[in-house]
Design a protein around this motif. Structure first.
Motif, short mmCIF file in Angstrom:
data_model
loop_
_atom_site.label_atom_id
_atom_site.label_comp_id
_atom_site.label_asym_id
_atom_site.label_seq_id
_atom_site.Cartn_x
_atom_site.Cartn_y
_atom_site.Cartn_z
N GLU A 181 27.94 69.15 38.84
CA GLU A 181 27.51 69.46 40.20
C GLU A 181 26.01 69.30 40.31
O GLU A 181 25.31 69.05 39.33
N LEU A 182 25.52 69.44 41.54
CA LEU A 182 24.08 69.39 41.76
C LEU A 182 23.49 70.76 41.47
O LEU A 182 24.20 71.72 41.19
N GLY A 183 22.17 70.87 41.58
CA GLY A 183 21.53 72.13 41.30
C GLY A 183 22.00 73.27 42.17
O GLY A 183 22.04 74.42 41.74
N GLY A 184 22.38 72.97 43.40
CA GLY A 184 22.83 74.02 44.30
C GLY A 184 24.01 73.61 45.17
O GLY A 184 24.31 74.30 46.14
N MET A 185 24.70 72.52 44.83
CA MET A 185 25.78 72.03 45.68
C MET A 185 26.85 71.34 44.84
O MET A 185 26.58 70.85 43.76
N ASN A 186 28.07 71.29 45.39
CA ASN A 186 29.14 70.49 44.80
C ASN A 186 29.03 69.05 45.27
O ASN A 186 28.35 68.75 46.24
N ILE A 187 29.73 68.14 44.57
CA ILE A 187 29.65 66.72 44.89
C ILE A 187 31.04 66.14 45.09
O ILE A 187 32.00 66.54 44.41
N PHE A 188 31.17 65.20 46.04
CA PHE A 188 32.42 64.50 46.33
C PHE A 188 32.15 63.00 46.40
O PHE A 188 31.04 62.59 46.78
N VAL A 189 33.16 62.20 46.08
CA VAL A 189 33.10 60.77 46.34
C VAL A 189 34.36 60.37 47.11
O VAL A 189 35.42 60.98 46.97
N VAL A 190 34.22 59.34 47.95
CA VAL A 190 35.34 58.77 48.69
C VAL A 190 35.52 57.34 48.20
O VAL A 190 34.58 56.53 48.22
N THR A 191 36.73 57.03 47.73
CA THR A 191 37.00 55.69 47.21
C THR A 191 37.59 54.79 48.30
O THR A 191 38.09 55.27 49.32
N THR A 192 37.56 53.51 48.06
CA THR A 192 38.08 52.55 49.05
C THR A 192 39.59 52.64 49.20
O THR A 192 40.13 52.17 50.21
N LYS A 209 28.06 82.90 40.57
CA LYS A 209 26.88 82.64 41.40
C LYS A 209 25.82 83.66 41.00
O LYS A 209 25.75 84.77 41.54
N CYS A 210 25.04 83.29 40.01
CA CYS A 210 24.02 84.18 39.47
C CYS A 210 22.70 83.43 39.31
O CYS A 210 22.68 82.20 39.16
N GLY A 211 21.62 84.17 39.33
CA GLY A 211 20.30 83.56 39.33
C GLY A 211 20.02 82.70 38.12
O GLY A 211 19.30 81.70 38.22
N GLY A 212 20.57 83.07 36.97
CA GLY A 212 20.29 82.32 35.75
C GLY A 212 20.71 80.86 35.84
O GLY A 212 20.03 79.98 35.31
N ASN A 213 21.83 80.59 36.53
CA ASN A 213 22.27 79.21 36.70
C ASN A 213 21.27 78.40 37.50
O ASN A 213 21.04 77.21 37.23
N TYR A 214 20.69 79.03 38.49
CA TYR A 214 19.72 78.34 39.34
C TYR A 214 18.38 78.21 38.63
O TYR A 214 17.70 77.19 38.73
N ALA A 215 18.01 79.25 37.88
CA ALA A 215 16.76 79.18 37.12
C ALA A 215 16.78 78.03 36.12
O ALA A 215 15.79 77.32 35.95
N SER A 216 17.93 77.81 35.50
CA SER A 216 18.03 76.75 34.50
C SER A 216 17.97 75.36 35.13
O SER A 216 17.74 74.37 34.43
N SER A 217 18.16 75.28 36.45
CA SER A 217 18.13 73.99 37.13
C SER A 217 16.74 73.62 37.65
O SER A 217 16.50 72.48 38.06
N LEU A 218 15.81 74.58 37.66
CA LEU A 218 14.56 74.38 38.38
C LEU A 218 13.64 73.34 37.76
O LEU A 218 12.95 72.61 38.48
N LEU A 219 13.61 73.26 36.43
CA LEU A 219 12.74 72.26 35.80
C LEU A 219 13.24 70.85 36.11
O LEU A 219 12.46 69.94 36.42
N ALA A 220 14.56 70.68 36.06
CA ALA A 220 15.14 69.39 36.43
C ALA A 220 14.91 69.09 37.90
O ALA A 220 14.65 67.95 38.29
N GLN A 221 14.98 70.13 38.74
CA GLN A 221 14.72 69.95 40.16
C GLN A 221 13.27 69.55 40.40
O GLN A 221 12.97 68.74 41.27
N GLN A 222 12.37 70.09 39.59
CA GLN A 222 10.96 69.70 39.69
C GLN A 222 10.80 68.22 39.37
O GLN A 222 10.05 67.50 40.04
N GLU A 223 11.50 67.76 38.34
CA GLU A 223 11.46 66.33 38.01
C GLU A 223 12.02 65.50 39.16
O GLU A 223 11.49 64.42 39.48
N ALA A 224 13.11 65.99 39.77
CA ALA A 224 13.70 65.28 40.90
C ALA A 224 12.68 65.11 42.02
O ALA A 224 12.52 64.01 42.58
N THR A 225 11.98 66.17 42.34
CA THR A 225 10.98 66.12 43.40
C THR A 225 9.88 65.12 43.07
O THR A 225 9.43 64.35 43.92
N GLU A 226 9.46 65.10 41.81
CA GLU A 226 8.41 64.17 41.38
C GLU A 226 8.85 62.72 41.52
O GLU A 226 8.01 61.82 41.67
#
Length: 364
Positions: free
Chosen positions: A238-249, A202-219
């Motif tokens: 994973e997402l820029g700042g969260m893990n992801i789960f799916v629930v199957t039928t 959990k370091c800032g560089g991982n989040y910094a590298s996600s910000l341009l893609a996050q900007q695109e997401a917002t747009e």
């Protein structure tokens, strides 16, 4: 050393009226309490000078190593006020353990769990009135411990002087939409982390590298961005700042396997443990982007949600891709397991149901 984090009270704390104004209009990460905890580490002397002092600016030399090489780590956890007024933490030892794993990966010193917890205890001993009343919502006091290279030296090596700091911010829901399903932007252009990198830290560089893609997401009207693996761009990570789960039928609760590129969230691990109580089979495995989209389109994937300390559990309703495709989760994205897991987690954190696993820790 014996950790005390002795308190020097802020001579000019905000008044009760000023604090009430902040607590009456909660956002996320905008306002901070009256104090902060600090400690210093040196190569020759180890840890020292642990204290709680008035919240305020940290003065840095222009040559301070973190400004040039990004040698820093941080954590995120919350303090929850229960109905009787007591204040509790949720699995803080897990945050302390991850803090040290992150520190080791970034060449920073270990901070003993005892110190991590003591800094929180002492900070809350003077700032406990900043922990919001959760009545009618999900308010909490967000805690942000961090550690950074504070040596004034521009040579490329691990810093010989390190600063630990803990600050706190009263917070409302992370997403202003509450538990409404969110749209997710899927990027194949950018990567969050690669094998052998710092993805599990959990370091800032991982989040910094996600910000341009996050900007695109917002747009594109999306709340977050979903990253694929850096090697093939075919597997969900994973997402820029969260893990992801799916629930199957057929009752599987699937999340991508943490293999060094995914941050192993405390909320993530808690959900995996709670899954069986809802009749779900928790599965950690490699999970393809094509499997995600085909499962959503066919209905075999019934629910998708994101999770993290700040956002708790947030349902996902749609995925938008760079090629213009839209994949909509059945029922718009709000499923019974998503909401059920979310409610159970919150009920444990706020003391509304018994904590049978020993996950909570009273702090004040």
């Amino acid at each position: 050393m014996t950790w005390t984090f002795d308190v020097t009270p802020n001579p000019q704390p905000r008044s009760a009226a000023e604090r009430a104004e902040v607590l009456g209009d909660l956002g996320f990460g905008k306002e901070f309490t009256d104090h902060m905890a600090l400690a210093t580490w040196t190569l020759d002397g180890g840890w020292s000078d642990d204290k709680v002092v008035a919240y305020g600016p940290i003065t840095l030399d222009p040559a301070t190593a973190v400004l040039h090489y990004g040698q820093e780590v941080f954590e995120g956890l919350k303090a929850y006020r229960h109905e009787d007024g007591s204040i509790w933490l949720f699995r803080p030892e897990r945050n302390a353990e991850r803090f040290n794993r992150s520190a080791a990966r970034l060449g920073l010193p270990e901070l003993p769990t005892e110190a991590f917890l003591k800094s929180i205890e002492q900070l809350l001993s003077v700032d406990k009135d900043w922990v919001p009343d959760p009545a009618g919502g999900e308010s909490s006091l967000y805690l942000r411990p961090f550690m950074f290279a504070s040596e004034a030296f521009v040579g490329v090596r691990a810093s010989h002087h390190v600063t630990y700091c803990l600050i706190a911010s009263p917070a409302g829901p992370y997403f202003s939409t509450g538990v409404a399903p969110v749209k997710i932007w899927v990027t194949n252009k950018y990567s969050r982390a690669g094998r052998g990198g710092t993805g599990a830290a959990k370091c800032g560089g991982n989040y910094a590298s996600s910000l341009l893609a996050q900007q695109e997401a917002t747009e594109h009207g999306c709340a977050q961005v979903l990253f694929a693996d850096a090697g093939t761009h075919t597997h969900v990570e994973e997402l820029g700042g969260m893990n992801i789960f799916v629930v199957t039928t057929d009752g599987e609760l699937v999340t991508p396997q943490a293999g060094g590129t995914i941050l192993e969230g405390v909320t993530r691990s808690s959900i995996l443990e709670l899954a069986t109580e809802r009749g779900l089979r928790p599965v950690e495995r490699e999970f393809g982007m094509s499997e995600l989209f085909e499962g959503v389109d066919s209905g075999r994937i019934a629910e998708v949600f994101a999770c993290g300390t700040a956002a708790v559990i947030t349902p996902i309703g749609e995925f938008l891709t760079e090629s213009g495709e839209t994949h909509t989760v059945a029922g718009g994205g709000t499923g019974e397991h998503t909401l059920g897991l979310r409610q159970t987690l919150l009920d444990i954190q706020y003391g509304r149901i018994p904590d049978t696993r020993g996950w909570t820790r009273r702090i004040a």
